[in-house]
Design an enzyme around this catalytic site. Structure first.
Site, PDB file in Angstrom:
ATOM      1  N   TYR A 124       0.816  -1.210   0.000  1.00 43.20           N
ATOM      2  CA  TYR A 124       0.000   0.000   0.000  1.00 43.20           C
ATOM      3  C   TYR A 124       0.856   1.269   0.000  1.00 43.20           C
ATOM      4  O   TYR A 124       0.322   2.361   0.068  1.00 43.20           O
ATOM      5  CB  TYR A 124      -0.927   0.024   1.221  1.00 43.20           C
ATOM      6  CG  TYR A 124      -2.038  -0.987   1.155  1.00 43.20           C
ATOM      7  CD1 TYR A 124      -1.759  -2.352   1.232  1.00 43.20           C
ATOM      8  CD2 TYR A 124      -3.364  -0.602   1.030  1.00 43.20           C
ATOM      9  CE1 TYR A 124      -2.783  -3.291   1.177  1.00 43.20           C
ATOM     10  CE2 TYR A 124      -4.386  -1.536   0.974  1.00 43.20           C
ATOM     11  CZ  TYR A 124      -4.082  -2.876   1.053  1.00 43.20           C
ATOM     12  OH  TYR A 124      -5.090  -3.801   0.993  1.00 43.20           O
ATOM     13  N   LYS A 171       4.061 -14.619   5.137  1.00 38.78           N
ATOM     14  CA  LYS A 171       4.421 -15.540   4.049  1.00 38.78           C
ATOM     15  C   LYS A 171       5.951 -15.524   3.953  1.00 38.78           C
ATOM     16  O   LYS A 171       6.541 -15.310   2.885  1.00 38.78           O
ATOM     17  CB  LYS A 171       3.753 -15.061   2.746  1.00 38.78           C
ATOM     18  CG  LYS A 171       3.853 -16.024   1.591  1.00 38.78           C
ATOM     19  CD  LYS A 171       2.873 -17.172   1.657  1.00 38.78           C
ATOM     20  CE  LYS A 171       3.068 -18.119   0.484  1.00 38.78           C
ATOM     21  NZ  LYS A 171       2.297 -19.368   0.612  1.00 38.78           N
ATOM     22  N   ASP A 204      -1.681 -18.457   3.963  1.00 37.11           N
ATOM     23  CA  ASP A 204      -2.636 -19.333   3.259  1.00 37.11           C
ATOM     24  C   ASP A 204      -3.188 -20.395   4.213  1.00 37.11           C
ATOM     25  O   ASP A 204      -4.390 -20.691   4.214  1.00 37.11           O
ATOM     26  CB  ASP A 204      -2.024 -19.962   2.001  1.00 37.11           C
ATOM     27  CG  ASP A 204      -0.554 -20.295   2.119  1.00 37.11           C
ATOM     28  OD1 ASP A 204       0.100 -19.789   3.039  1.00 37.11           O
ATOM     29  OD2 ASP A 204      -0.056 -21.088   1.297  1.00 37.11           O
ATOM     30  N   ASP A 228      -6.016  -6.824   5.356  1.00 36.55           N
ATOM     31  CA  ASP A 228      -7.199  -6.426   4.606  1.00 36.55           C
ATOM     32  C   ASP A 228      -7.989  -7.670   4.195  1.00 36.55           C
ATOM     33  O   ASP A 228      -9.204  -7.774   4.413  1.00 36.55           O
ATOM     34  CB  ASP A 228      -6.732  -5.645   3.365  1.00 36.55           C
ATOM     35  CG  ASP A 228      -7.831  -4.808   2.759  1.00 36.55           C
ATOM     36  OD1 ASP A 228      -8.924  -4.746   3.343  1.00 36.55           O
ATOM     37  OD2 ASP A 228      -7.594  -4.223   1.688  1.00 36.55           O
TER      38      ASP A 228
END
Ligand code: NAD
Length: 334
Positions: A124, A171, A204, A228
């Site tokens: 972002y 991740k 995930d 988000d």
């Protein structure tokens, strides 16, 4: 006590749901002098910018704002007002409580998690470019300073709110540098909080675990994009976006807003669920030390939802925004 609060009605369903929240606050006894300012598509038409300086000045002055959602054009157009607002005001922590206590999901009964999302960096940061024909690049920025600040915020939040577990979601198996820095920083900070358990989870797997066994999550700390996405997933577990409130905290500022967006598909139809903004307003009252008013609103929401009589279409009912708000107000004043 009288409070001066900035109001950003926003776009789409924003004006409908924020005015519902204003009505509820008034009937619950809140004394508020609203300073309404415009941001978003209407502000762009009127002032040539979607985020006029007057909006930032008003929030800096009043220190507290209630904000409706603001539309961001997809794949072009102006930079997100939300992202700019959070960066300009250094609203670094986005806190989104996700709970099944309102009984709007038959599938999940024991969800009680708080998502703490870093709000100022990651993809972002707005650093994007076309680097060759057919090749585009977005930079993911993760810093130790911002990771430390959000990790500390998450552990402090856990401590203050009687919570026992913080999950860092990442991740780092693939993005060993950026997510690795975030994860290692969270792990370091966790050493200063021996009474709070710390775990980490790959994003995930986290998504799958949230659907299979959401009750295992307590406080979750995430970088901006994962925060988000995981917030919307969490909303889906407990009855949808119409029920999840949120707050953006800076050093001495707080902007209260629902997780949901401007919902252009239902804007102007008097069918939006105003509860996410009303519950954000409830949190705002708590932040301002008006626990009595906050409790009053929360209790009325619980009664209203338990009766299941005035539900908007997103919750499986046929009530309009106005009917739900009226029913909530009569619960508050009776
Ligand atoms: P959205 O949250 O606006 O809508 C997703 C779905 O949920 C839609 O079907 C919508 O009708 C429904 N929904 C959302 N809020 C609801 C409510 N209160 N009551 C009933 N149904 C509701 O997400 P989107 O469609 O991805 O985004 C629309 C616009 O909102 C985009 O321009 C996006 O950038 C913006 N947005 C703004 C914010 C913000 O201002 N904080 C947050 C998210 C999205």
């Amino acid at each position: 006590m009288k409070h001066r609060i900035t109001l950003i009605p926003g776009d789409g369903i924003g004006p409908e749901v924020t005015s519902a929240a204003q009505r509820v606050l008034k009937e619950a006894g809140a004394e508020i002098e609203w300073e309404a300012v415009e941001a978003g598509a209407l502000a762009l038409e009127k002032y040539g910018t979607p985020l006029p300086d007057s909006v930032l000045d008003s929030i800096r002055k009043n220190k507290v704002a209630l904000k409706g959602p603001v539309t961001t054009p997809v794949g072009g157009g102006f930079t997100s007002v939300n992202v700019t607002l959070r960066k300009q005001l250094n609203l670094f922590a986005n806190v989104r409580p996700i709970t099944s206590k309102y009984g709007m999901s038959d599938r999940y009964l024991n969800v009680d998690m708080v998502i703490i999302r870093e709000n100022t960096e990651d993809v972002y940061a707005g650093l994007e470019q076309d680097i060759a024909p057919g090749v585009a690049q977005t930079l993911k920025i993760i810093t130790r300073v911002a990771s430390e600040r959000i990790a500390r915020f998450a552990f402090d939040y856990a401590e203050k709110n009687g919570r026992h577990l913080v999950h860092a979601v990442h991740k780092a198996n693939i993005m060993k540098k950026s997510d690795g820095l975030f994860l290692n920083t969270c792990r370091e900070i966790s050493n200063s909080y021996p009474d709070i358990q710390f775990k980490d989870i790959i994003v995930d797997n986290c998504a799958m675990q949230m659907v299979m066994r959401p009750e295992q999550f307590d406080v979750m700390v995430l970088t901006n994009l994962y925060g988000d996405i995981i917030s919307d997933l969490g909303s889906g577990l407990v009855g949808g976006l119409g029920l999840v409130p949120g707050v953006n905290y800076g050093e001495d500022l707080a902007v209260f807003e629902a997780v949901h967006g401007s919902a252009p598909d239902i804007a102007g139809k008097n069918m939006a669920n105003p509860l996410a903004v009303i519950l954000s307003a409830e949190q705002m009252m708590r932040y301002l030390g008006e626990d009595h008013i906050a409790n009053h609103i929360k209790h009325a929401v619980i009664v209203l939802l338990t009766e299941r009589q005035y539900l908007t279409p997103d919750m499986g009912g046929t009530a309009t925004t106005t009917e739900l708000t009226d029913a909530l107000i009569s619960e508050i004043v009776h």
